[in-house]
Design an enzyme around this catalytic site. Structure first.
Site, PDB file in Angstrom:
ATOM      1  N   VAL A   4      -5.945 -13.660  -0.835  1.00  0.00           N
ATOM      2  CA  VAL A   4      -6.357 -14.714  -1.772  1.00  0.00           C
ATOM      3  C   VAL A   4      -6.142 -14.282  -3.223  1.00  0.00           C
ATOM      4  O   VAL A   4      -5.742 -15.096  -4.066  1.00  0.00           O
ATOM      5  CB  VAL A   4      -7.819 -15.134  -1.515  1.00  0.00           C
ATOM      6  CG1 VAL A   4      -8.805 -13.992  -1.746  1.00  0.00           C
ATOM      7  CG2 VAL A   4      -8.187 -16.327  -2.361  1.00  0.00           C
ATOM      8  N   SER A   7      -7.568  -1.393  10.095  1.00  0.00           N
ATOM      9  CA  SER A   7      -7.994  -2.612   9.404  1.00  0.00           C
ATOM     10  C   SER A   7      -9.378  -3.051   9.852  1.00  0.00           C
ATOM     11  O   SER A   7      -9.758  -2.860  11.020  1.00  0.00           O
ATOM     12  CB  SER A   7      -6.993  -3.728   9.727  1.00  0.00           C
ATOM     13  OG  SER A   7      -7.494  -4.984   9.331  1.00  0.00           O
ATOM     14  N   ILE A  60       0.834  -1.204   0.000  1.00  0.00           N
ATOM     15  CA  ILE A  60       0.000   0.000   0.000  1.00  0.00           C
ATOM     16  C   ILE A  60       0.873   1.260   0.000  1.00  0.00           C
ATOM     17  O   ILE A  60       0.559   2.254  -0.644  1.00  0.00           O
ATOM     18  CB  ILE A  60      -0.975  -0.019   1.198  1.00  0.00           C
ATOM     19  CG1 ILE A  60      -1.950  -1.209   1.050  1.00  0.00           C
ATOM     20  CG2 ILE A  60      -1.753   1.289   1.299  1.00  0.00           C
ATOM     21  CD1 ILE A  60      -2.875  -1.435   2.251  1.00  0.00           C
ATOM     22  N   GLY A  97     -11.958 -21.138  11.289  1.00  0.00           N
ATOM     23  CA  GLY A  97     -11.886 -19.722  11.641  1.00  0.00           C
ATOM     24  C   GLY A  97     -12.224 -18.805  10.487  1.00  0.00           C
ATOM     25  O   GLY A  97     -12.304 -17.592  10.658  1.00  0.00           O
ATOM     26  N   ASP A  98     -12.396 -19.366   9.292  1.00  0.00           N
ATOM     27  CA  ASP A  98     -12.735 -18.551   8.132  1.00  0.00           C
ATOM     28  C   ASP A  98     -14.107 -17.910   8.334  1.00  0.00           C
ATOM     29  O   ASP A  98     -15.030 -18.560   8.816  1.00  0.00           O
ATOM     30  CB  ASP A  98     -12.798 -19.462   6.898  1.00  0.00           C
ATOM     31  CG  ASP A  98     -12.214 -18.794   5.675  1.00  0.00           C
ATOM     32  OD1 ASP A  98     -11.808 -17.634   5.766  1.00  0.00           O
ATOM     33  OD2 ASP A  98     -12.168 -19.467   4.623  1.00  0.00           O
ATOM     34  N   THR A 127       9.502  -6.373   5.058  1.00  0.00           N
ATOM     35  CA  THR A 127       8.625  -6.977   4.039  1.00  0.00           C
ATOM     36  C   THR A 127       8.492  -6.064   2.812  1.00  0.00           C
ATOM     37  O   THR A 127       8.035  -6.524   1.768  1.00  0.00           O
ATOM     38  CB  THR A 127       7.219  -7.281   4.613  1.00  0.00           C
ATOM     39  OG1 THR A 127       6.721  -6.106   5.274  1.00  0.00           O
ATOM     40  CG2 THR A 127       7.282  -8.421   5.611  1.00  0.00           C
ATOM     41  N   ASN A 163     -10.515  -5.822   2.417  1.00  0.00           N
ATOM     42  CA  ASN A 163      -9.577  -6.735   1.735  1.00  0.00           C
ATOM     43  C   ASN A 163      -8.960  -6.057   0.516  1.00  0.00           C
ATOM     44  O   ASN A 163      -9.574  -5.995  -0.547  1.00  0.00           O
ATOM     45  CB  ASN A 163     -10.302  -8.031   1.345  1.00  0.00           C
ATOM     46  CG  ASN A 163     -10.593  -8.902   2.554  1.00  0.00           C
ATOM     47  OD1 ASN A 163     -11.370  -8.525   3.434  1.00  0.00           O
ATOM     48  ND2 ASN A 163      -9.961 -10.059   2.625  1.00  0.00           N
ATOM     49  N   TYR A 217      -3.015  -9.001  15.877  1.00  0.00           N
ATOM     50  CA  TYR A 217      -2.975  -7.981  14.815  1.00  0.00           C
ATOM     51  C   TYR A 217      -4.151  -7.013  14.935  1.00  0.00           C
ATOM     52  O   TYR A 217      -3.964  -5.785  14.969  1.00  0.00           O
ATOM     53  CB  TYR A 217      -2.990  -8.686  13.451  1.00  0.00           C
ATOM     54  CG  TYR A 217      -3.062  -7.749  12.271  1.00  0.00           C
ATOM     55  CD1 TYR A 217      -1.912  -7.212  11.715  1.00  0.00           C
ATOM     56  CD2 TYR A 217      -4.293  -7.405  11.704  1.00  0.00           C
ATOM     57  CE1 TYR A 217      -1.977  -6.347  10.632  1.00  0.00           C
ATOM     58  CE2 TYR A 217      -4.366  -6.539  10.610  1.00  0.00           C
ATOM     59  CZ  TYR A 217      -3.208  -6.023  10.085  1.00  0.00           C
ATOM     60  OH  TYR A 217      -3.284  -5.158   9.019  1.00  0.00           O
ATOM     61  N   ARG A 262     -11.369 -23.441   5.669  1.00  0.00           N
ATOM     62  CA  ARG A 262     -10.372 -23.214   6.730  1.00  0.00           C
ATOM     63  C   ARG A 262     -11.081 -22.960   8.054  1.00  0.00           C
ATOM     64  O   ARG A 262     -12.082 -22.233   8.098  1.00  0.00           O
ATOM     65  CB  ARG A 262      -9.543 -21.976   6.402  1.00  0.00           C
ATOM     66  CG  ARG A 262      -8.474 -22.212   5.366  1.00  0.00           C
ATOM     67  CD  ARG A 262      -7.751 -20.899   5.123  1.00  0.00           C
ATOM     68  NE  ARG A 262      -6.548 -21.096   4.344  1.00  0.00           N
ATOM     69  CZ  ARG A 262      -5.826 -20.106   3.836  1.00  0.00           C
ATOM     70  NH1 ARG A 262      -6.184 -18.844   4.037  1.00  0.00           N
ATOM     71  NH2 ARG A 262      -4.745 -20.348   3.148  1.00  0.00           N
TER      72      ARG A 262
HETATM   73  C1  UD1 Z   1      -7.812 -12.257   6.740  1.00  0.00           C
HETATM   74  C2  UD1 Z   1      -6.307 -12.471   6.788  1.00  0.00           C
HETATM   75  C3  UD1 Z   1      -5.954 -13.835   7.326  1.00  0.00           C
HETATM   76  C4  UD1 Z   1      -6.602 -14.034   8.701  1.00  0.00           C
HETATM   77  C5  UD1 Z   1      -8.090 -13.762   8.603  1.00  0.00           C
HETATM   78  C6  UD1 Z   1      -8.663 -13.778   9.996  1.00  0.00           C
HETATM   79  C7  UD1 Z   1      -5.113 -11.317   5.048  1.00  0.00           C
HETATM   80  C8  UD1 Z   1      -4.559 -11.375   3.661  1.00  0.00           C
HETATM   81  N1  UD1 Z   1      -5.768 -12.398   5.453  1.00  0.00           N
HETATM   82  O1  UD1 Z   1      -8.352 -13.249   5.920  1.00  0.00           O
HETATM   83  O2  UD1 Z   1      -4.550 -13.944   7.459  1.00  0.00           O
HETATM   84  O3  UD1 Z   1      -6.410 -15.351   9.115  1.00  0.00           O
HETATM   85  O4  UD1 Z   1      -8.347 -12.442   8.039  1.00  0.00           O
HETATM   86  O5  UD1 Z   1      -9.839 -13.136  10.083  1.00  0.00           O
HETATM   87  O6  UD1 Z   1      -4.950 -10.340   5.764  1.00  0.00           O
HETATM   88  N2  UD1 Z   1      -8.762 -18.660   0.230  1.00  0.00           N
HETATM   89  C9  UD1 Z   1      -8.894 -19.664  -0.701  1.00  0.00           C
HETATM   90  N3  UD1 Z   1      -7.756 -20.093  -1.340  1.00  0.00           N
HETATM   91  C10 UD1 Z   1      -6.529 -19.586  -1.095  1.00  0.00           C
HETATM   92  C11 UD1 Z   1      -6.410 -18.552  -0.125  1.00  0.00           C
HETATM   93  C12 UD1 Z   1      -7.561 -18.117   0.519  1.00  0.00           C
HETATM   94  O7  UD1 Z   1      -9.986 -20.182  -0.954  1.00  0.00           O
HETATM   95  O8  UD1 Z   1      -5.559 -20.022  -1.716  1.00  0.00           O
HETATM   96  C13 UD1 Z   1      -9.999 -18.170   0.895  1.00  0.00           C
HETATM   97  C14 UD1 Z   1      -9.916 -18.056   2.380  1.00  0.00           C
HETATM   98  O9  UD1 Z   1     -10.164 -19.292   2.997  1.00  0.00           O
HETATM   99  C15 UD1 Z   1     -11.017 -17.022   2.642  1.00  0.00           C
HETATM  100  C16 UD1 Z   1     -10.958 -16.106   1.409  1.00  0.00           C
HETATM  101  O10 UD1 Z   1     -10.245 -16.856   0.436  1.00  0.00           O
HETATM  102  O11 UD1 Z   1     -12.280 -17.631   2.685  1.00  0.00           O
HETATM  103  C17 UD1 Z   1     -10.239 -14.803   1.656  1.00  0.00           C
HETATM  104  O12 UD1 Z   1      -8.987 -15.086   2.267  1.00  0.00           O
HETATM  105  P1  UD1 Z   1      -7.913 -13.945   2.642  1.00  0.00           P
HETATM  106  O13 UD1 Z   1      -7.508 -13.228   1.412  1.00  0.00           O
HETATM  107  O14 UD1 Z   1      -6.854 -14.590   3.462  1.00  0.00           O
HETATM  108  O15 UD1 Z   1      -8.753 -12.887   3.491  1.00  0.00           O
HETATM  109  P2  UD1 Z   1      -9.520 -13.084   4.882  1.00  0.00           P
HETATM  110  O16 UD1 Z   1     -10.247 -14.371   4.944  1.00  0.00           O
HETATM  111  O17 UD1 Z   1     -10.313 -11.854   5.060  1.00  0.00           O
END
Ligand code: UD1
Length: 313
Positions: free
Chosen positions: A191, A123, A13, A276-277, A36, A176, A147, A274
């Site tokens: 993602v 955030s 960013i 916690g998703d 980073t 995001n 975080y 995942r």
């Molecule tokens: C964000 C954080 C993550 C944290 C989560 C906790 C970032 C980039 N991610 O996740 O580290 O654990 O908040 O609330 O800051 N997905 C796929 N395939 C992939 C990668 C991700 O299907 O290869 C899915 C994930 O399971 C999720 C979605 O894509 O459902 C978005 O994932 P991500 O970009 O990590 O964002 P957050 O879920 O918001």
């Protein structure tokens, strides 16, 4: 024209924010420890006579203070951070140092050297895993990671110092964010950065769960524009605002756009969801419109096309 210190200038960013500040005619003093951040993100900026880059660690007492004392900027945009939620869980002490202590040092530098404004990278993580959608700025703050806790604490530190010492603080609650220069290296990277790399390499992406989960994906160019506004628009008062689009997009929709951008790509593979998703995330964009006159105007499809073009270059 203003002089702006950008911490984390070499980051995802930070580098886009730097580019847009320079394009608008401002002078930028970048600070980064390259933990980073990457110098390559600033290739264009480094060609500008209005840009200087300093290798300093904002979390180290005295480092930013000396820079701000020497430069006397009009504003500080504080984007330097430990950016991974997963890393904050693995190393909460480092998270405290880089995401709380560093913010305190920014606040003190602003006070000591009479900087008029501080813009902070907050955030949506401060809201935790709320299912109360859409998320407004008044939604309950219940961080579920070190975080998110550090971002919330940092907002309070900056707003309290701003009120006591008379500088303006704008806390930008990013949802995001996606776009060029986002690091796809970790399985927990954003993602879209992971998907873009997989598609480009001709490999199938993995969708965790059924792919109907949604996020409020916002293009980094819109986020950078929101930062420029927050740092430079005259007359702003202190406050917090979601920086989001107000629209939700599913992973299936993201994959469908990528499939058009990369014809002949392998079909996505599904894996169990995942733990916690969260299922859905969506912010309201009204306060950013009212207080900053900011509206995100890049569609996810356009943002993905720009990303695919940038990574192909
Ligand atoms: C964000 C954080 C993550 C944290 C989560 C906790 C970032 C980039 N991610 O996740 O580290 O654990 O908040 O609330 O800051 N997905 C796929 N395939 C992939 C990668 C991700 O299907 O290869 C899915 C994930 O399971 C999720 C979605 O894509 O459902 C978005 O994932 P991500 O970009 O990590 O964002 P957050 O879920 O918001």
């Amino acid at each position: 024209m203003a002089k702006i210190v950008v911490t984390g200038a070499a980051g995802f960013i930070g580098s886009h924010t730097t580019d847009q500040l320079l394009a608008a005619g401002h002078t930028v003093v970048g600070a980064d420890n390259f933990r980073t951040g990457r110098r390559a993100n600033l290739t264009a900026a480094l060609r500008s006579g209005a840009f200087a880059l300093h290798e300093i660690d904002v979390a180290q007492p005295g480092a930013l203070d000396a820079l701000v004392a020497a430069e006397r900027p009009d504003a500080i945009i504080h984007l330097a951070a430990l950016v991974s939620v997963q890393e904050s869980i693995a190393d909460p002490g480092l998270n405290f140092l880089l995401n709380v202590q560093a913010t305190q040092l920014v606040a003190e530098a602003a006070r000591k050297h009479r900087v008029g404004r501080v813009v902070f990278a907050s955030s949506a993580a401060i809201y935790g895993d709320t299912t109360d959608l859409p998320i407004t700025e008044n939604t309950e703050k219940k961080p579920i990671s070190p975080y998110g806790a550090a971002k919330l604490a940092s907002e309070a530190l900056l707003l309290g110092h701003g009120a006591a010492y008379g500088f303006t603080v704008r806390c930008q609650r990013y949802f995001n964010v996606f776009g060029p220069r986002q690091d796809p290296a970790s399985p927990y990277s954003g993602v879209i950065s992971i998907f873009d790399r997989r598609y480009r390499e001709g490999k199938a992406v993995t969708i965790y769960g059924d792919g109907r989960q949604t996020r409020d994906f916002i293009a980094v160019r819109d986020v950078a524009r929101a930062n420029v506004i927050a740092a430079t628009r005259p007359g702003l008062v202190s406050g917090v605002a979601n920086i989001c689009t107000g629209r939700e997009t599913s992973l299936l929709d993201v994959a469908a756009v990528f499939a058009r951008l990369y014809p002949g790509a392998a079909a996505p593979v599904h894996a169990p969801a995942r733990t916690g998703d969260i299922l859905r995330s969506l912010g309201t964009a009204a306060r950013a419109k009212a207080e900053l006159d900011f509206t995100a105007n890049t569609s996810v499809a356009d943002g993905l096309a720009e990303l695919a073009a940038a990574t192909a270059a």
